[in-house]
Write an enzyme that holds these catalytic residues in place. Structure first.
Site, PDB file in Angstrom:
ATOM      1  N   CYS B  67     -17.182   7.979   8.275  1.00 19.03           N
ATOM      2  CA  CYS B  67     -16.169   6.912   8.269  1.00 19.03           C
ATOM      3  C   CYS B  67     -15.548   6.822   9.662  1.00 19.03           C
ATOM      4  O   CYS B  67     -15.372   5.743  10.226  1.00 19.03           O
ATOM      5  CB  CYS B  67     -15.068   7.207   7.267  1.00 19.03           C
ATOM      6  SG  CYS B  67     -15.622   7.547   5.602  1.00 19.03           S
ATOM      7  N   CYS B  70     -17.139   4.765  12.713  1.00 19.68           N
ATOM      8  CA  CYS B  70     -16.839   3.341  12.929  1.00 19.68           C
ATOM      9  C   CYS B  70     -15.340   3.112  13.041  1.00 19.68           C
ATOM     10  O   CYS B  70     -14.870   2.388  13.912  1.00 19.68           O
ATOM     11  CB  CYS B  70     -17.367   2.492  11.778  1.00 19.68           C
ATOM     12  SG  CYS B  70     -19.159   2.331  11.739  1.00 19.68           S
ATOM     13  N   CYS B 105     -18.588   0.284   1.425  1.00 20.00           N
ATOM     14  CA  CYS B 105     -18.805   0.789   2.775  1.00 20.00           C
ATOM     15  C   CYS B 105     -19.900   1.852   2.748  1.00 20.00           C
ATOM     16  O   CYS B 105     -20.771   1.897   3.611  1.00 20.00           O
ATOM     17  CB  CYS B 105     -17.498   1.378   3.306  1.00 20.00           C
ATOM     18  SG  CYS B 105     -17.077   0.795   4.946  1.00 20.00           S
ATOM     19  N   CYS B 168       1.345  -4.546 -22.500  1.00 23.77           N
ATOM     20  CA  CYS B 168       1.930  -3.712 -21.447  1.00 23.77           C
ATOM     21  C   CYS B 168       3.403  -4.080 -21.259  1.00 23.77           C
ATOM     22  O   CYS B 168       4.272  -3.223 -21.097  1.00 23.77           O
ATOM     23  CB  CYS B 168       1.204  -3.919 -20.124  1.00 23.77           C
ATOM     24  SG  CYS B 168      -0.576  -3.820 -20.202  1.00 23.77           S
ATOM     25  N   HIS B 172       6.887  -2.000 -20.547  1.00 23.32           N
ATOM     26  CA  HIS B 172       7.251  -1.847 -19.140  1.00 23.32           C
ATOM     27  C   HIS B 172       8.148  -2.959 -18.590  1.00 23.32           C
ATOM     28  O   HIS B 172       8.804  -2.742 -17.574  1.00 23.32           O
ATOM     29  CB  HIS B 172       5.983  -1.695 -18.293  1.00 23.32           C
ATOM     30  CG  HIS B 172       5.202  -0.458 -18.645  1.00 23.32           C
ATOM     31  ND1 HIS B 172       5.660   0.804 -18.381  1.00 23.32           N
ATOM     32  CD2 HIS B 172       4.016  -0.296 -19.281  1.00 23.32           C
ATOM     33  CE1 HIS B 172       4.782   1.695 -18.820  1.00 23.32           C
ATOM     34  NE2 HIS B 172       3.775   1.059 -19.370  1.00 23.32           N
ATOM     35  N   CYS B 213      -3.300   4.283 -20.783  1.00 22.86           N
ATOM     36  CA  CYS B 213      -2.294   3.439 -21.432  1.00 22.86           C
ATOM     37  C   CYS B 213      -2.942   2.615 -22.544  1.00 22.86           C
ATOM     38  O   CYS B 213      -2.393   2.512 -23.642  1.00 22.86           O
ATOM     39  CB  CYS B 213      -1.663   2.493 -20.406  1.00 22.86           C
ATOM     40  SG  CYS B 213       0.017   2.936 -19.972  1.00 22.86           S
TER      41      CYS B 213
END
Lengths: 106, 252
Positions: B67, B70, B105, B168, B172, B213
């Site tokens: 990594c 580059c 990548c 959710c 929340h 969750c």
């Protein structure tokens, strides 16, 4: 990829109690679990932790299978002389891990 | 009669999104001890993953550049990157998250096999990259092209699902700060991923958290890397826009 993080104060006054904090990456596999094929997963834990201050043992701990992964161990010792604190974790299947830290006592 | 009608209206209406100035990171809901653990880089077990990630950053796969080959120093080249993810990817025509970008990548530029989701390696390199943006405000999802995907994520966030028939948002948005059994319900701002969960005894990704969750409301969790899951990640990051990144966070 075993990583250890050690926190030793760089400087201390003679006679002062200093806190040493250590954290090491380790799976602490208990040996009581089974994998998805029902095969037992062999025990793989750190079983001994030793701290030496200028070669003299100042702290020792025995670790057991119930201890969580990535054990965090802290202890106090008295700053006596400038020198090296050497910390060694001894584990089941691989070589022990050793880290050292320098301390200056004034 | 009128009051009965009003009560009915109040109890069935959705609580709105949390106002910007009332938003709080999950850190604010933790005990002092866990907060202290997160704040001290030599006590924060998430830093072990960051250190592993640093080693991976410099480690070249066979026949390819590392990594660092580059991107150079991550401290400069990766600063602010994680705050923008998930981000819109031109080639795929949809947003991808940081783990997906790292694996692209690897496969496209390093010609190395992709890391499997939720492995120590993928979480470590992601934690290392995200750690470079610690303290920077989250900007993901604020561009025009991401908007439809933010909306898709919002729809998923508000959709009731599973045997418990919960969305959710019902926990929340509507009930944060209260308790679910012994645990405080946080506001679900993904400010510190990959994060170290004491419950997991390891570092884990936001996708792992989302799957837990969803499992908790007894619905079928989405697969790792599923587009819907990335939409949800994107919505949550947009919802936390402006809040500082905390990677690696520690959570109970």
């Amino acid at each position: 990829m075993t990583q250890a993080l050690v926190n030793v104060p760089a400087k201390a006054k003679r006679g002062e109690a200093i806190e040493i904090k250590t954290l090491i990456s380790h799976p602490m596999e208990t040996g009581y679990r089974h994998d998805t094929n029902g095969q037992p997963i062999p025990r793989d834990i750190i079983h001994t932790f030793v701290a030496r201050y200028n070669g003299e043992e100042v702290f020792r701990a025995d670790l057991h299978p119930a201890i969580a992964a990535n054990p965090f161990i802290t202890f106090f010792t008295v700053a006596t002389e400038s020198g090296v604190i050497e910390l060694t974790w001894t584990q089941d299947h691989r070589d022990p891990v050793t880290q050292t830290a320098n301390i200056t006592v004034e | 009669m009128t009051s009965v009608v009003i009560c009915f209206l109040i109890s069935t209406s959705f609580a709105a999104e949390i106002p910007q100035d009332e938003r709080r990171s999950g850190t604010a809901f933790m005990t002092r001890e866990t907060q202290a653990m997160q704040e001290d880089d030599r006590a924060n077990p998430g830093m072990l993953a960051v250190l592993d990630g640093e080693a991976l950053w410099k480690d070249a796969p066979p026949g390819a550049k590392a990594c660092a080959g580059c991107h150079g120093e991550a401290a400069t080249s990766m600063k602010g990157v994680a705050a923008r993810y998930p981000t819109f990817d031109e080639a795929r025509g949809r947003p991808i998250d940081l783990e997906q970008r790292i694996n692209l990548c690897r496969t496209e530029h390093q010609h190395a096999p992709a890391f499997t989701w939720e492995t120590r390696e993928l979480n470590a390199i992601t934690a290392y990259v995200a750690n470079q943006s610690r303290g920077m405000p989250i900007t993901a999802g604020t561009d025009e092209r991401s908007r439809p995907f933010v909306e898709a994520g919002r729809a998923l966030f508000n959709k009731r699902q599973g045997q418990l028939d919960l969305s959710c948002a019902q926990c929340h948005d509507d009930n944060w700060g209260k308790r679910l059994a012994g645990s405080v319900i946080p506001q679900a701002h993904p400010t510190g991923y990959p994060e170290y969960r004491l419950e997991w005894q390891s570092t884990g990704s936001l996708q792992r958290r989302l799957r837990s969750c969803v499992f908790g409301v007894r619905a079928e969790p989405l697969g790792y890397g599923a587009p819907e899951q990335v939409d949800l990640e994107l919505y949550l990051m947009w919802r936390a826009r402006g809040m500082p990144l905390e990677t690696p966070a520690v959570r109970p």
